[in-house]
Design an enzyme around this catalytic site. Structure first.
Site, PDB file in Angstrom:
ATOM      1  N   ARG A  24       0.823  -1.205   0.000  1.00  0.00           N
ATOM      2  CA  ARG A  24       0.000   0.000   0.000  1.00  0.00           C
ATOM      3  C   ARG A  24       0.858   1.256   0.000  1.00  0.00           C
ATOM      4  O   ARG A  24       2.079   1.201   0.228  1.00  0.00           O
ATOM      5  CB  ARG A  24      -0.915   0.024   1.231  1.00  0.00           C
ATOM      6  CG  ARG A  24      -0.134   0.051   2.552  1.00  0.00           C
ATOM      7  CD  ARG A  24      -1.054   0.172   3.748  1.00  0.00           C
ATOM      8  NE  ARG A  24      -0.301   0.235   4.992  1.00  0.00           N
ATOM      9  CZ  ARG A  24      -0.710   0.890   6.075  1.00  0.00           C
ATOM     10  NH1 ARG A  24      -1.859   1.533   6.062  1.00  0.00           N
ATOM     11  NH2 ARG A  24       0.021   0.885   7.172  1.00  0.00           N
ATOM     12  N   THR A 134      12.617   3.185   8.742  1.00  0.00           N
ATOM     13  CA  THR A 134      12.073   2.532   7.556  1.00  0.00           C
ATOM     14  C   THR A 134      12.321   3.369   6.312  1.00  0.00           C
ATOM     15  O   THR A 134      12.151   4.600   6.325  1.00  0.00           O
ATOM     16  CB  THR A 134      10.554   2.303   7.723  1.00  0.00           C
ATOM     17  OG1 THR A 134      10.330   1.542   8.906  1.00  0.00           O
ATOM     18  CG2 THR A 134       9.992   1.559   6.522  1.00  0.00           C
ATOM     19  N   LYS A 159      15.444  -0.277   7.845  1.00  0.00           N
ATOM     20  CA  LYS A 159      14.509  -1.307   7.399  1.00  0.00           C
ATOM     21  C   LYS A 159      14.016  -0.907   6.014  1.00  0.00           C
ATOM     22  O   LYS A 159      13.269   0.061   5.863  1.00  0.00           O
ATOM     23  CB  LYS A 159      13.337  -1.432   8.374  1.00  0.00           C
ATOM     24  CG  LYS A 159      12.304  -2.457   7.939  1.00  0.00           C
ATOM     25  CD  LYS A 159      11.232  -2.634   8.997  1.00  0.00           C
ATOM     26  CE  LYS A 159      10.152  -3.586   8.529  1.00  0.00           C
ATOM     27  NZ  LYS A 159       9.146  -3.854   9.576  1.00  0.00           N
ATOM     28  N   LYS A 161      12.016  -1.313   2.573  1.00  0.00           N
ATOM     29  CA  LYS A 161      10.857  -1.930   1.954  1.00  0.00           C
ATOM     30  C   LYS A 161      11.185  -2.333   0.515  1.00  0.00           C
ATOM     31  O   LYS A 161      11.630  -1.504  -0.288  1.00  0.00           O
ATOM     32  CB  LYS A 161       9.670  -0.961   1.953  1.00  0.00           C
ATOM     33  CG  LYS A 161       9.160  -0.610   3.343  1.00  0.00           C
ATOM     34  CD  LYS A 161       8.477  -1.786   3.998  1.00  0.00           C
ATOM     35  CE  LYS A 161       7.827  -1.413   5.306  1.00  0.00           C
ATOM     36  NZ  LYS A 161       7.115  -2.544   5.938  1.00  0.00           N
ATOM     37  N   ASP A 189      12.401  -5.879   4.107  1.00  0.00           N
ATOM     38  CA  ASP A 189      11.014  -6.281   4.336  1.00  0.00           C
ATOM     39  C   ASP A 189      10.302  -6.371   2.991  1.00  0.00           C
ATOM     40  O   ASP A 189       9.979  -5.353   2.375  1.00  0.00           O
ATOM     41  CB  ASP A 189      10.313  -5.275   5.249  1.00  0.00           C
ATOM     42  CG  ASP A 189       8.895  -5.700   5.595  1.00  0.00           C
ATOM     43  OD1 ASP A 189       8.488  -6.809   5.191  1.00  0.00           O
ATOM     44  OD2 ASP A 189       8.193  -4.923   6.280  1.00  0.00           O
ATOM     45  N   GLU A 217      12.461 -10.062   6.050  1.00  0.00           N
ATOM     46  CA  GLU A 217      11.150 -10.139   6.684  1.00  0.00           C
ATOM     47  C   GLU A 217      10.062 -10.499   5.668  1.00  0.00           C
ATOM     48  O   GLU A 217       9.975  -9.884   4.594  1.00  0.00           O
ATOM     49  CB  GLU A 217      10.838  -8.795   7.339  1.00  0.00           C
ATOM     50  CG  GLU A 217       9.595  -8.775   8.182  1.00  0.00           C
ATOM     51  CD  GLU A 217       9.406  -7.446   8.886  1.00  0.00           C
ATOM     52  OE1 GLU A 217       8.252  -7.133   9.241  1.00  0.00           O
ATOM     53  OE2 GLU A 217      10.403  -6.718   9.074  1.00  0.00           O
ATOM     54  N   ASP A 242       6.144 -12.001   9.663  1.00  0.00           N
ATOM     55  CA  ASP A 242       5.392 -10.836  10.111  1.00  0.00           C
ATOM     56  C   ASP A 242       3.909 -11.078   9.862  1.00  0.00           C
ATOM     57  O   ASP A 242       3.172 -11.458  10.756  1.00  0.00           O
ATOM     58  CB  ASP A 242       5.881  -9.579   9.392  1.00  0.00           C
ATOM     59  CG  ASP A 242       5.090  -8.338   9.783  1.00  0.00           C
ATOM     60  OD1 ASP A 242       4.212  -8.427  10.667  1.00  0.00           O
ATOM     61  OD2 ASP A 242       5.328  -7.257   9.208  1.00  0.00           O
ATOM     62  N   LYS A 266       3.467  -7.492  16.430  1.00  0.00           N
ATOM     63  CA  LYS A 266       2.811  -6.192  16.343  1.00  0.00           C
ATOM     64  C   LYS A 266       1.519  -6.248  17.147  1.00  0.00           C
ATOM     65  O   LYS A 266       0.719  -7.170  16.972  1.00  0.00           O
ATOM     66  CB  LYS A 266       2.525  -5.817  14.893  1.00  0.00           C
ATOM     67  CG  LYS A 266       3.784  -5.582  14.065  1.00  0.00           C
ATOM     68  CD  LYS A 266       3.459  -5.261  12.623  1.00  0.00           C
ATOM     69  CE  LYS A 266       4.729  -4.997  11.815  1.00  0.00           C
ATOM     70  NZ  LYS A 266       4.443  -4.805  10.370  1.00  0.00           N
ATOM     71  N   ASP A 319      11.491  -1.986  15.909  1.00  0.00           N
ATOM     72  CA  ASP A 319      11.076  -1.223  14.730  1.00  0.00           C
ATOM     73  C   ASP A 319       9.924  -0.323  15.173  1.00  0.00           C
ATOM     74  O   ASP A 319       8.752  -0.669  15.037  1.00  0.00           O
ATOM     75  CB  ASP A 319      10.641  -2.191  13.622  1.00  0.00           C
ATOM     76  CG  ASP A 319      10.085  -1.471  12.409  1.00  0.00           C
ATOM     77  OD1 ASP A 319      10.368  -0.267  12.249  1.00  0.00           O
ATOM     78  OD2 ASP A 319       9.346  -2.103  11.628  1.00  0.00           O
ATOM     79  N   ASP A 321       9.629   3.292  14.596  1.00  0.00           N
ATOM     80  CA  ASP A 321       9.820   4.625  14.041  1.00  0.00           C
ATOM     81  C   ASP A 321       8.539   5.279  13.535  1.00  0.00           C
ATOM     82  O   ASP A 321       8.566   6.423  13.084  1.00  0.00           O
ATOM     83  CB  ASP A 321      10.839   4.571  12.898  1.00  0.00           C
ATOM     84  CG  ASP A 321      10.352   3.744  11.709  1.00  0.00           C
ATOM     85  OD1 ASP A 321       9.601   2.780  11.929  1.00  0.00           O
ATOM     86  OD2 ASP A 321      10.723   4.060  10.561  1.00  0.00           O
TER      87      ASP A 321
END
Length: 357
Positions: A24, A134, A159, A161, A189, A217, A242, A266, A319, A321
């Site tokens: 997204r 991230t 991290k 993406k 990730d 991840e 995750d 999470k 993680d 942030d």
């Protein structure tokens, strides 16, 4: 000390920059701020942010769950019966993990305030926390620029993406690695973006480059547990679950079956601090280290995640942030570069006016 009422308020928080993943892209978030009011005037604070592509929840569904079955389950309950109250939240409805997390956090906040201790004190620990930063998925040059900026701000773990295209992902990491200090470590990730064989091929190729990658991840679809295991067994870099992990039951299967090397917990996925503690403890029994992560959330729920992570001995990676992406000042915590500081005030230390009755 009884739960007198529960209230929820919805608000929108703009981001300082667009946040992009393989799943997204967002420019603002919605936060459902929850208050649990006790008969002695204590107010416990919690919050949740909907992430439809992961938990299947909307702001409206979170509001409905909190103000409906969860409120019905908690109203009139003595907060001294704390474990019973936590169990009532989880049993109030099916699914709705983010709504349950908001109520769970608010209950922990109220209980900590009632005992006049910080939440980390109630949970039993306060180890040092240093968060990664991230890097949103984008074209290689933009990701390299963002990474260089983050490293310059004192973040020595990024991290990154990835997950939209394996070949392009290789170019992205190559570009990032060329502009950041050699001591800066990377976590990749994929957000479910690769197929198992693609993942193995790409990760093996990256392993030969000496790029300082700590772990990968969620390389494959959340439901593809066999694909996770296929990748884990065929690469040297640790693989982290995750989106495949929502509950202690998932953690038991993932860790006992050696599907992955690491777990990302999470609160919005698992339903709050109580379930997160069970997950981390199960993983510890099976020798699997954990990371505490967050969705794109307000600092209310992220600070709860930080208190949990500071206390549990099996949370080794952080993680946290998300508040740094938001156009508002963090509550309940403060950042000094990559260092996350928690306070000594009772509960979460959250006093935002928007969370008022």
């Amino acid at each position: 000390m009884y739960v007198q009422s529960i209230k929820a308020v919805k608000r929108k928080i703009p981001l300082l920059a667009p946040f992009k993943t393989a799943l997204r892209s967002v420019t603002e978030i919605e936060s459902i701020d929850v208050s649990i009011i006790l008969d002695n005037g204590i107010i416990g604070r919690g919050s949740a942010s909907p992430t439809m592509v992961i938990t299947g929840e909307s702001a409206e569904s979170i509001m409905a769950a909190v103000c409906g079955p969860i409120k019905d389950a908690l109203t009139g309950i003595n907060i001294m019966d704390f474990q019973d109250a936590l169990g009532r939240i989880q049993a109030a409805c099916i699914g709705n993990s983010s709504a349950k997390a908001a109520a769970d956090i608010a209950l922990f906040d109220a209980r900590s305030k009632q005992l006049n201790v910080p939440l980390w004190g109630l949970l039993g620990g306060r180890k040092s926390i240093t968060t990664c930063m991230t890097i949103s998925v984008d074209h290689p040059e933009k990701m390299a620029e963002d990474s260089s900026h983050a490293a310059g701000r004192g973040f020595n773990v990024l991290k990154v993406k990835v997950g939209s295209d394996p070949e392009l992902d290789f170019e992205r990491i190559e570009a990032i690695r060329s502009v950041i200090p050699i001591e800066t470590r990377l976590r990749l990730d994929a957000n479910q973006g690769w197929k198992p064989k693609q993942a193995v091929s790409l990760i093996r190729r990256m392993e030969t480059m000496g790029w300082g990658i700590e772990f990968i991840e969620q390389p494959v679809k959340a439901s593809d547990w066999e694909g996770l295991k296929y990748v884990t067994e065929r690469v040297e870099l640790p693989i982290m679950a995750d989106e495949s992990l929502f509950s202690a039951r998932d953690a038991l299967k993932l860790t006992a079956g050696k599907y992955v090397d690491l777990l990302n917990i999470k609160l919005m996925k698992c339903g709050g601090i109580n379930e997160a503690w069970k997950i981390a403890s199960l993983a510890e029994v099976n020798g699997i280290p954990c990371m505490i992560g967050s969705m794109m959330e307000s600092s209310v729920s992220v600070s709860a995640a930080a208190h949990f992570a500071a206390a549990h001995p099996n949370v080794h990676y952080f993680d946290l942030d998300a508040p740094l992406w938001l156009n508002e000042q963090p509550e309940g915590m403060q950042y000094e570069g990559s260092k996350v500081e928690l306070f000594h005030s009772p509960g979460l230390g959250v006093h935002t006016a928007s969370l008022s009755q």
